[in-house]
Design an enzyme around this catalytic site. Structure first.
Site, PDB file in Angstrom:
ATOM      1  N   VAL A   1       0.833  -1.211   0.000  1.00  0.00           N
ATOM      2  CA  VAL A   1       0.000   0.000   0.000  1.00  0.00           C
ATOM      3  C   VAL A   1       0.868   1.263   0.000  1.00  0.00           C
ATOM      4  O   VAL A   1       0.630   2.190  -0.789  1.00  0.00           O
ATOM      5  CB  VAL A   1      -0.978   0.006   1.196  1.00  0.00           C
ATOM      6  CG1 VAL A   1      -1.892   1.215   1.121  1.00  0.00           C
ATOM      7  CG2 VAL A   1      -1.818  -1.275   1.218  1.00  0.00           C
TER       8      VAL A   1
ATOM      9  N   GLU B   1     -10.154   5.689   5.779  1.00  0.00           N
ATOM     10  CA  GLU B   1     -11.065   5.121   4.772  1.00  0.00           C
ATOM     11  C   GLU B   1     -10.590   3.756   4.263  1.00  0.00           C
ATOM     12  O   GLU B   1     -11.394   2.840   4.041  1.00  0.00           O
ATOM     13  CB  GLU B   1     -11.192   6.103   3.592  1.00  0.00           C
ATOM     14  CG  GLU B   1     -12.210   5.733   2.568  1.00  0.00           C
ATOM     15  CD  GLU B   1     -13.620   5.638   3.130  1.00  0.00           C
ATOM     16  OE1 GLU B   1     -14.203   6.673   3.478  1.00  0.00           O
ATOM     17  OE2 GLU B   1     -14.143   4.510   3.232  1.00  0.00           O
TER      18      GLU B   1
ATOM     19  N   GLY C   1     -10.901  -1.436   1.473  1.00  0.00           N
ATOM     20  CA  GLY C   1      -9.968  -0.825   0.511  1.00  0.00           C
ATOM     21  C   GLY C   1     -10.488   0.419  -0.174  1.00  0.00           C
ATOM     22  O   GLY C   1     -10.671   1.463   0.454  1.00  0.00           O
TER      23      GLY C   1
ATOM     24  N   GLU D   1      -3.675 -12.450   2.796  1.00  0.00           N
ATOM     25  CA  GLU D   1      -2.637 -11.974   3.715  1.00  0.00           C
ATOM     26  C   GLU D   1      -1.488 -12.984   3.693  1.00  0.00           C
ATOM     27  O   GLU D   1      -1.682 -14.136   3.281  1.00  0.00           O
ATOM     28  CB  GLU D   1      -3.195 -11.902   5.148  1.00  0.00           C
ATOM     29  CG  GLU D   1      -4.438 -11.050   5.303  1.00  0.00           C
ATOM     30  CD  GLU D   1      -4.186  -9.556   5.224  1.00  0.00           C
ATOM     31  OE1 GLU D   1      -3.214  -9.073   5.819  1.00  0.00           O
ATOM     32  OE2 GLU D   1      -4.959  -8.863   4.545  1.00  0.00           O
TER      33      GLU D   1
ATOM     34  N   LYS E   1     -12.853  -5.505  10.427  1.00  0.00           N
ATOM     35  CA  LYS E   1     -13.569  -4.457   9.693  1.00  0.00           C
ATOM     36  C   LYS E   1     -14.965  -4.242  10.284  1.00  0.00           C
ATOM     37  O   LYS E   1     -15.440  -3.106  10.399  1.00  0.00           O
ATOM     38  CB  LYS E   1     -13.632  -4.837   8.209  1.00  0.00           C
ATOM     39  CG  LYS E   1     -12.226  -4.836   7.561  1.00  0.00           C
ATOM     40  CD  LYS E   1     -12.180  -5.566   6.242  1.00  0.00           C
ATOM     41  CE  LYS E   1     -10.773  -5.558   5.647  1.00  0.00           C
ATOM     42  NZ  LYS E   1     -10.592  -6.507   4.530  1.00  0.00           N
TER      43      LYS E   1
HETATM   44  P1  NAP Z   1       3.460  -4.641   3.633  1.00  0.00           P
HETATM   45  O1  NAP Z   1       3.485  -4.857   2.169  1.00  0.00           O
HETATM   46  O2  NAP Z   1       3.917  -5.745   4.528  1.00  0.00           O
HETATM   47  O3  NAP Z   1       4.343  -3.334   3.943  1.00  0.00           O
HETATM   48  C1  NAP Z   1       4.679  -2.918   5.228  1.00  0.00           C
HETATM   49  C2  NAP Z   1       5.718  -1.799   5.138  1.00  0.00           C
HETATM   50  O4  NAP Z   1       5.886  -1.262   6.432  1.00  0.00           O
HETATM   51  C3  NAP Z   1       7.081  -2.229   4.659  1.00  0.00           C
HETATM   52  O5  NAP Z   1       7.619  -1.262   3.788  1.00  0.00           O
HETATM   53  C4  NAP Z   1       7.920  -2.291   5.941  1.00  0.00           C
HETATM   54  O6  NAP Z   1       9.293  -1.952   5.776  1.00  0.00           O
HETATM   55  C5  NAP Z   1       7.272  -1.217   6.773  1.00  0.00           C
HETATM   56  N1  NAP Z   1       7.409  -1.503   8.198  1.00  0.00           N
HETATM   57  C6  NAP Z   1       6.859  -2.519   8.894  1.00  0.00           C
HETATM   58  N2  NAP Z   1       7.208  -2.454  10.191  1.00  0.00           N
HETATM   59  C7  NAP Z   1       8.007  -1.381  10.307  1.00  0.00           C
HETATM   60  C8  NAP Z   1       8.702  -0.789  11.394  1.00  0.00           C
HETATM   61  N3  NAP Z   1       8.631  -1.291  12.611  1.00  0.00           N
HETATM   62  N4  NAP Z   1       9.423   0.326  11.157  1.00  0.00           N
HETATM   63  C9  NAP Z   1       9.500   0.851   9.921  1.00  0.00           C
HETATM   64  N5  NAP Z   1       8.865   0.334   8.833  1.00  0.00           N
HETATM   65  C10 NAP Z   1       8.144  -0.759   9.042  1.00  0.00           C
HETATM   66  O7  NAP Z   1       1.986  -4.281   4.126  1.00  0.00           O
HETATM   67  P2  NAP Z   1       0.756  -3.713   3.236  1.00  0.00           P
HETATM   68  O8  NAP Z   1       0.060  -4.826   2.553  1.00  0.00           O
HETATM   69  O9  NAP Z   1       1.226  -2.552   2.429  1.00  0.00           O
HETATM   70  O10 NAP Z   1      -0.260  -3.226   4.383  1.00  0.00           O
HETATM   71  C11 NAP Z   1      -0.041  -2.008   5.068  1.00  0.00           C
HETATM   72  C12 NAP Z   1      -1.298  -1.664   5.885  1.00  0.00           C
HETATM   73  O11 NAP Z   1      -2.414  -1.481   5.022  1.00  0.00           O
HETATM   74  C13 NAP Z   1      -1.717  -2.757   6.871  1.00  0.00           C
HETATM   75  O12 NAP Z   1      -2.240  -2.150   8.027  1.00  0.00           O
HETATM   76  C14 NAP Z   1      -2.832  -3.493   6.119  1.00  0.00           C
HETATM   77  O13 NAP Z   1      -3.746  -4.156   6.974  1.00  0.00           O
HETATM   78  C15 NAP Z   1      -3.495  -2.336   5.415  1.00  0.00           C
HETATM   79  N6  NAP Z   1      -4.263  -2.696   4.216  1.00  0.00           N
HETATM   80  C16 NAP Z   1      -3.682  -3.432   3.249  1.00  0.00           C
HETATM   81  C17 NAP Z   1      -4.409  -3.750   2.090  1.00  0.00           C
HETATM   82  C18 NAP Z   1      -3.775  -4.548   0.981  1.00  0.00           C
HETATM   83  O14 NAP Z   1      -4.453  -4.779  -0.016  1.00  0.00           O
HETATM   84  N7  NAP Z   1      -2.508  -4.935   1.106  1.00  0.00           N
HETATM   85  C19 NAP Z   1      -5.730  -3.300   1.957  1.00  0.00           C
HETATM   86  C20 NAP Z   1      -6.291  -2.522   2.975  1.00  0.00           C
HETATM   87  C21 NAP Z   1      -5.549  -2.233   4.100  1.00  0.00           C
HETATM   88  P3  NAP Z   1      10.337  -2.903   5.004  1.00  0.00           P
HETATM   89  O15 NAP Z   1       9.894  -2.818   3.578  1.00  0.00           O
HETATM   90  O16 NAP Z   1      11.661  -2.296   5.235  1.00  0.00           O
HETATM   91  O17 NAP Z   1      10.144  -4.271   5.594  1.00  0.00           O
HETATM   92  N1  HSE Z   2      -6.573  -9.976   2.641  1.00  0.00           N
HETATM   93  C1  HSE Z   2      -7.541  -8.913   2.587  1.00  0.00           C
HETATM   94  C2  HSE Z   2      -8.682  -9.384   1.683  1.00  0.00           C
HETATM   95  C3  HSE Z   2      -6.869  -7.657   2.098  1.00  0.00           C
HETATM   96  O1  HSE Z   2      -8.588 -10.478   1.104  1.00  0.00           O
HETATM   97  O2  HSE Z   2      -9.681  -8.686   1.581  1.00  0.00           O
HETATM   98  C4  HSE Z   2      -7.628  -6.384   2.358  1.00  0.00           C
HETATM   99  O3  HSE Z   2      -7.954  -6.183   3.679  1.00  0.00           O
END
Ligand code: NAP
Ligand code: HSE
Length: 429
Positions: free
Chosen positions: A18, A132, A137, A193, A208
């Site tokens: 994200v 939001e 999403g 995930e 959620k």
């Molecule tokens: P992700 O791909 O695992 O990315 C996490 C990022 O955060 C990485 O760049 C990581 O750094 C950094 N990070 C983690 N812990 C850290 C720390 N202690 N200090 C500094 N940096 C740190 O996760 P994501 O999928 O983007 O999700 C991010 C958030 O959005 C979560 O809360 C998730 O629930 C939410 N979300 C995700 C989606 C989706 O579709 N993925 C949808 C809705 C909401 P490094 O790169 O150096 O490891």
């Molecule tokens: N793993 C989640 C999904 C990502 O499948 O909807 C968004 O929260």
């Protein structure tokens, strides 16, 4: 805001799926943003764990692994938290709010557990907290609930709020794909995930629903309050028989106000094929809302993924920028001014589908009907299906009844010699 340049500075915490998407989208929209809100957005710093690792599209000089560089930078007015988790993310957000910085986050895990504390800190510091992207999403649902529908009493929300499980159930229903194969496919598509338990065991959806329940009932509902069942017990036979009876099975999160209590639950639900949520397929999410004054509304779209989620995050950032420009931050707050108990699952009223393996001989149906009657459980529909080697599949649709009665009836039926197993019990809408 720097007057001469009309620029607002922000910091991104996280450059993963994200965070990377937000950086990319903000770059793409750089020239548009000043036209839309009268001010430029500069993402001055990007916090990551490993600042030496190169990140596609993000200049090395903005990367940092030092939070203090962001916290102590007076120019940075907005912190965009996209790290995830409930530990470090929580303290970073609380630090930022204490320092008077506004926060945008997509962190459903954190808000579903510590929302009350975070929202109180935002209010105390007169800061914006916008989230939001934390629910479904790209679908606008938080702002509609908090603002557009603020003048109504929301009676019920039902949502397909997890893309992975909706994808799996769609593949099982429409293509007869096995649960395992559909899950592997969902992982390959990037919906799941990293630990897919959060999806298939229903926890992601429960988080959620906890957030939504707080917003509409103005009471503290946390992840632990949400009754949660995932989709691992849904068998291909359930999917097939549901179809034959005119239903589809979806993982649905529900929250509603009943008899002075809040219902908050996530579980597989059989929906008639003409229900608006029944047509929501593959990884799409949808949220069906009923309000006393507004009646029914449905919101549908992409619930996950880099750019769809980034779109919701950037929209929030731009809204905070508008508030900064107009000097009206902290205008919209989460107000948990009520203290409403959450209903125990035993107290809910529902219809049910039961699939059981029984002895194939005359009189069995009558024996089962007596037990159901003794437990105040009424039958709406019954059918005998596949029969082999003296064993029959018996299917029931049960009239709406309190869950406690249904549980007792199932226990009593299990003790009958003619009942070999109760293979499935699925709630029906
Ligand atoms: P992700 O791909 O695992 O990315 C996490 C990022 O955060 C990485 O760049 C990581 O750094 C950094 N990070 C983690 N812990 C850290 C720390 N202690 N200090 C500094 N940096 C740190 O996760 P994501 O999928 O983007 O999700 C991010 C958030 O959005 C979560 O809360 C998730 O629930 C939410 N979300 C995700 C989606 C989706 O579709 N993925 C949808 C809705 C909401 P490094 O790169 O150096 O490891
Ligand atoms: N793993 C989640 C999904 C990502 O499948 O909807 C968004 O929260």
């Amino acid at each position: 805001m720097s007057e001469e340049k009309k620029v607002i500075h922000a910091a991104l915490l996280g450059a993963g799926t994200v965070g990377g998407g937000v950086y990319k989208l903000a770059k793409k929209m750089k020239k548009e943003i000043p036209h839309r809100i009268g001010c430029e957005l500069d993402i001055k710093k990007v916090l990551v764990r490993d600042a030496s690792k190169s990140r596609e599209g993000i200049p090395k000089e903005v990367l940092t692994d030092n939070w203090d560089e962001i916290l102590n930078d007076k120019d940075i007015q907005i912190v965009i938290e996209l790290m995830g988790g409930t530990g470090v993310a929580k303290s970073r957000i609380l630090d930022a709010l204490s320092a008077g910085k506004h926060v945008v986050t997509a962190n459903k895990d954190l808000l579903a557990e510590h929302g009350a504390q975070i929202f109180a800190a935002a209010k105390e510091n007169n800061c914006d907290i916008q989230f939001e992207a934390a629910v479904a999403g790209a679908i606008p649902i938080i702002r509609p609930l908090m603002q557009n529908m603020a003048g109504d009493n929301i009676t019920e929300i039902m949502g397909i709020v997890n893309g992975t499980t909706n994808y799996i159930l769609t593949k099982m229903t429409e293509e007869g794909v096995s649960y395992q194969d559909a899950l592997i496919d969902a992982q390959k598509q990037g919906y799941a995930e990293s630990d897919p338990s959060a999806d298939v065991d229903g926890w992601d959806a429960a988080r959620k629903i906890a957030i939504i329940a707080q917003l509409i009932y103005h009471t503290n509902v946390t992840f632990a309050d949400v009754y949660t069942e995932g989709i691992t017990s849904v068998m291909p036979d359930d999917v097939r028989y549901a179809g034959e009876l005119g239903y589809v099975i979806k993982l649905v999160g529900t929250t509603k106000y009943t008899d002075g209590k809040v219902e908050a639950r996530v579980h597989p639900l059989m929906l008639t094929k003409d229900h608006p949520l029944a047509s929501v397929r593959n990884s799409f999410n949808a949220i069906f809302v009923n309000g006393e004054a507004m009646d029914d509304a449905m919101f549908m779209g992409r619930g996950a993924g880099s750019l769809p989620t980034a779109s919701a995050v950037l929209g929030d950032v731009m809204d905070v920028m508008r508030n900064i420009i107009l000097g009206c931050c902290g205008r919209v707050q989460v107000e948990n001014y009520r203290d409403i108990p959450v209903m125990d699952i035993d107290e809910i009223q529902s219809k049910y589908f039961i699939r059981m393996k029984v002895e194939d001989r005359p009189g069995v149906l009558a024996e089962i009907a007596v037990v159901l009657g003794e437990n105040e459980v009424g039958i709406a529909n019954v059918a005998q299906k596949d029969t082999a080697d003296g064993v029959a599949d018996l299917l029931f649709i049960i009239e709406s009844v309190e869950e406690a009665h249904m549980v007792e009836a199932c226990e009593a039926m299990r003790s009958l010699d003619c009942v070999y197993s109760i293979a499935s019990v699925i709630r029906v809408y």
